[in-house]
Motif scaffolding. Structure first.
Motif, PDB file in Angstrom:
ATOM      1  N   GLN A 273      -8.066   2.101  -4.503  1.00 44.48           N
ATOM      2  CA  GLN A 273      -8.056   3.096  -3.425  1.00 44.48           C
ATOM      3  C   GLN A 273      -8.922   2.634  -2.257  1.00 44.48           C
ATOM      4  O   GLN A 273     -10.090   2.272  -2.449  1.00 44.48           O
ATOM      5  CB  GLN A 273      -8.569   4.432  -3.942  1.00 44.48           C
ATOM      6  CG  GLN A 273      -8.697   5.511  -2.878  1.00 44.48           C
ATOM      7  CD  GLN A 273      -7.355   6.022  -2.389  1.00 44.48           C
ATOM      8  OE1 GLN A 273      -6.488   6.353  -3.181  1.00 44.48           O
ATOM      9  NE2 GLN A 273      -7.184   6.089  -1.070  1.00 44.48           N
TER      10      GLN A 273
ATOM     11  N   ARG B 224       0.839  -1.192   0.000  1.00 49.68           N
ATOM     12  CA  ARG B 224       0.000   0.000   0.000  1.00 49.68           C
ATOM     13  C   ARG B 224       0.874   1.242   0.000  1.00 49.68           C
ATOM     14  O   ARG B 224       2.022   1.199   0.456  1.00 49.68           O
ATOM     15  CB  ARG B 224      -0.951   0.021   1.192  1.00 49.68           C
ATOM     16  CG  ARG B 224      -0.282   0.176   2.548  1.00 49.68           C
ATOM     17  CD  ARG B 224      -1.319   0.041   3.664  1.00 49.68           C
ATOM     18  NE  ARG B 224      -0.713   0.193   4.990  1.00 49.68           N
ATOM     19  CZ  ARG B 224      -1.372  -0.022   6.133  1.00 49.68           C
ATOM     20  NH1 ARG B 224      -2.653  -0.409   6.110  1.00 49.68           N
ATOM     21  NH2 ARG B 224      -0.752   0.133   7.278  1.00 49.68           N
TER      22      ARG B 224
ATOM     23  N   THR C 160     -10.219   4.206   1.333  1.00 51.84           N
ATOM     24  CA  THR C 160     -10.325   5.412   2.143  1.00 51.84           C
ATOM     25  C   THR C 160     -11.157   5.100   3.374  1.00 51.84           C
ATOM     26  O   THR C 160     -12.289   4.638   3.251  1.00 51.84           O
ATOM     27  CB  THR C 160     -10.957   6.560   1.362  1.00 51.84           C
ATOM     28  OG1 THR C 160     -10.195   6.816   0.181  1.00 51.84           O
ATOM     29  CG2 THR C 160     -11.007   7.827   2.201  1.00 51.84           C
TER      30      THR C 160
ATOM     31  N   ALA D  54       0.309   5.349   0.927  1.00 53.77           N
ATOM     32  CA  ALA D  54      -0.493   6.481   1.377  1.00 53.77           C
ATOM     33  C   ALA D  54       0.085   7.763   0.793  1.00 53.77           C
ATOM     34  O   ALA D  54       1.276   7.816   0.445  1.00 53.77           O
ATOM     35  CB  ALA D  54      -0.498   6.539   2.900  1.00 53.77           C
TER      36      ALA D  54
ATOM     37  N   GLU E  15      -5.659   5.298   9.357  1.00 58.33           N
ATOM     38  CA  GLU E  15      -4.269   5.119   8.931  1.00 58.33           C
ATOM     39  C   GLU E  15      -4.105   4.014   7.885  1.00 58.33           C
ATOM     40  O   GLU E  15      -3.017   3.833   7.329  1.00 58.33           O
ATOM     41  CB  GLU E  15      -3.359   4.840  10.129  1.00 58.33           C
ATOM     42  CG  GLU E  15      -3.797   3.698  10.998  1.00 58.33           C
ATOM     43  CD  GLU E  15      -4.658   4.154  12.172  1.00 58.33           C
ATOM     44  OE1 GLU E  15      -5.404   5.153  12.039  1.00 58.33           O
ATOM     45  OE2 GLU E  15      -4.572   3.493  13.235  1.00 58.33           O
ATOM     46  N   ASP E  16      -5.172   3.266   7.619  1.00 56.14           N
ATOM     47  CA  ASP E  16      -5.137   2.267   6.548  1.00 56.14           C
ATOM     48  C   ASP E  16      -5.447   2.881   5.182  1.00 56.14           C
ATOM     49  O   ASP E  16      -5.357   2.187   4.154  1.00 56.14           O
ATOM     50  CB  ASP E  16      -6.143   1.145   6.826  1.00 56.14           C
ATOM     51  CG  ASP E  16      -5.828   0.367   8.093  1.00 56.14           C
ATOM     52  OD1 ASP E  16      -6.759   0.099   8.876  1.00 56.14           O
ATOM     53  OD2 ASP E  16      -4.638   0.035   8.293  1.00 56.14           O
ATOM     54  N   THR E  17      -5.811   4.151   5.161  1.00 55.41           N
ATOM     55  CA  THR E  17      -6.109   4.828   3.902  1.00 55.41           C
ATOM     56  C   THR E  17      -4.885   4.841   3.000  1.00 55.41           C
ATOM     57  O   THR E  17      -3.803   5.289   3.403  1.00 55.41           O
ATOM     58  CB  THR E  17      -6.575   6.259   4.170  1.00 55.41           C
ATOM     59  OG1 THR E  17      -7.819   6.223   4.882  1.00 55.41           O
ATOM     60  CG2 THR E  17      -6.746   7.036   2.878  1.00 55.41           C
ATOM     61  N   ALA E  18      -5.042   4.312   1.785  1.00 52.78           N
ATOM     62  CA  ALA E  18      -3.921   4.191   0.854  1.00 52.78           C
ATOM     63  C   ALA E  18      -4.434   3.590  -0.446  1.00 52.78           C
ATOM     64  O   ALA E  18      -5.571   3.103  -0.514  1.00 52.78           O
ATOM     65  CB  ALA E  18      -2.826   3.294   1.434  1.00 52.78           C
TER      66      ALA E  18
ATOM     67  N   LYS F 191       3.791   9.168   1.307  1.00 50.23           N
ATOM     68  CA  LYS F 191       4.576   8.137   1.981  1.00 50.23           C
ATOM     69  C   LYS F 191       5.092   7.119   0.972  1.00 50.23           C
ATOM     70  O   LYS F 191       4.585   7.011  -0.137  1.00 50.23           O
ATOM     71  CB  LYS F 191       3.739   7.431   3.047  1.00 50.23           C
ATOM     72  CG  LYS F 191       3.316   8.338   4.191  1.00 50.23           C
ATOM     73  CD  LYS F 191       2.667   7.544   5.303  1.00 50.23           C
ATOM     74  CE  LYS F 191       2.320   8.429   6.488  1.00 50.23           C
ATOM     75  NZ  LYS F 191       1.705   7.648   7.592  1.00 50.23           N
TER      76      LYS F 191
END
Length: 114
Positions: A109, A38, A111, A40, A89-92, A43
């Motif tokens: 994606q 993943r 979100t 983000a 924080e898993d958004t990626a 990052k």
């Protein structure tokens, strides 16, 4: 031509679940360890989970242990990522990958937001 087609992403509230799928082609799927990565915004891309070619063993990054589960179906050239108790924080963008240099799919994606 090696290809990965990821799907299953979307917008989900914290604590929700999603199941990602990836269909691979252009190589002998059953011979390769498969991984989910993943990335983000802002990052570097990071390894989330990996599974052996036979599906008998998997490993996960610490932050997703107990929440995510990787699986595969060699008859369908597919690998999956079940994601539970999703957090912001898993958004990626999530990508599947075989250990073949240079080939990535378009990603899907995810979100997580209220």
């Amino acid at each position: 031509q090696v290809q990965f087609v990821e799907s299953g992403g979307g917008l989900v509230q914290p604590g929700g679940s999603l199941r990602l799928s990836c269909v691979a082609s252009g190589f002998t799927f059953s011979s390769y360890r498969m991984s989910w990565y993943r990335q983000a915004p802002g990052k570097e891309r990071e390894l989330v989970a990996a599974i052996t070619s036979t599906g008998d063993s998997a490993n996960y990054r610490d932050s997703v242990k107990g929440r995510f589960a990787i699986s595969r179906d060699n008859a369908k050239n597919s690998v999956y990522l079940q994601m539970n108790n999703l957090q912001p924080e898993d958004t990626a963008v999530y990508y599947c990958k075989a250990r073949i240099p240079g080939y990535w799919g378009q990603g899907t994606q995810v979100t997580v937001s209220s």
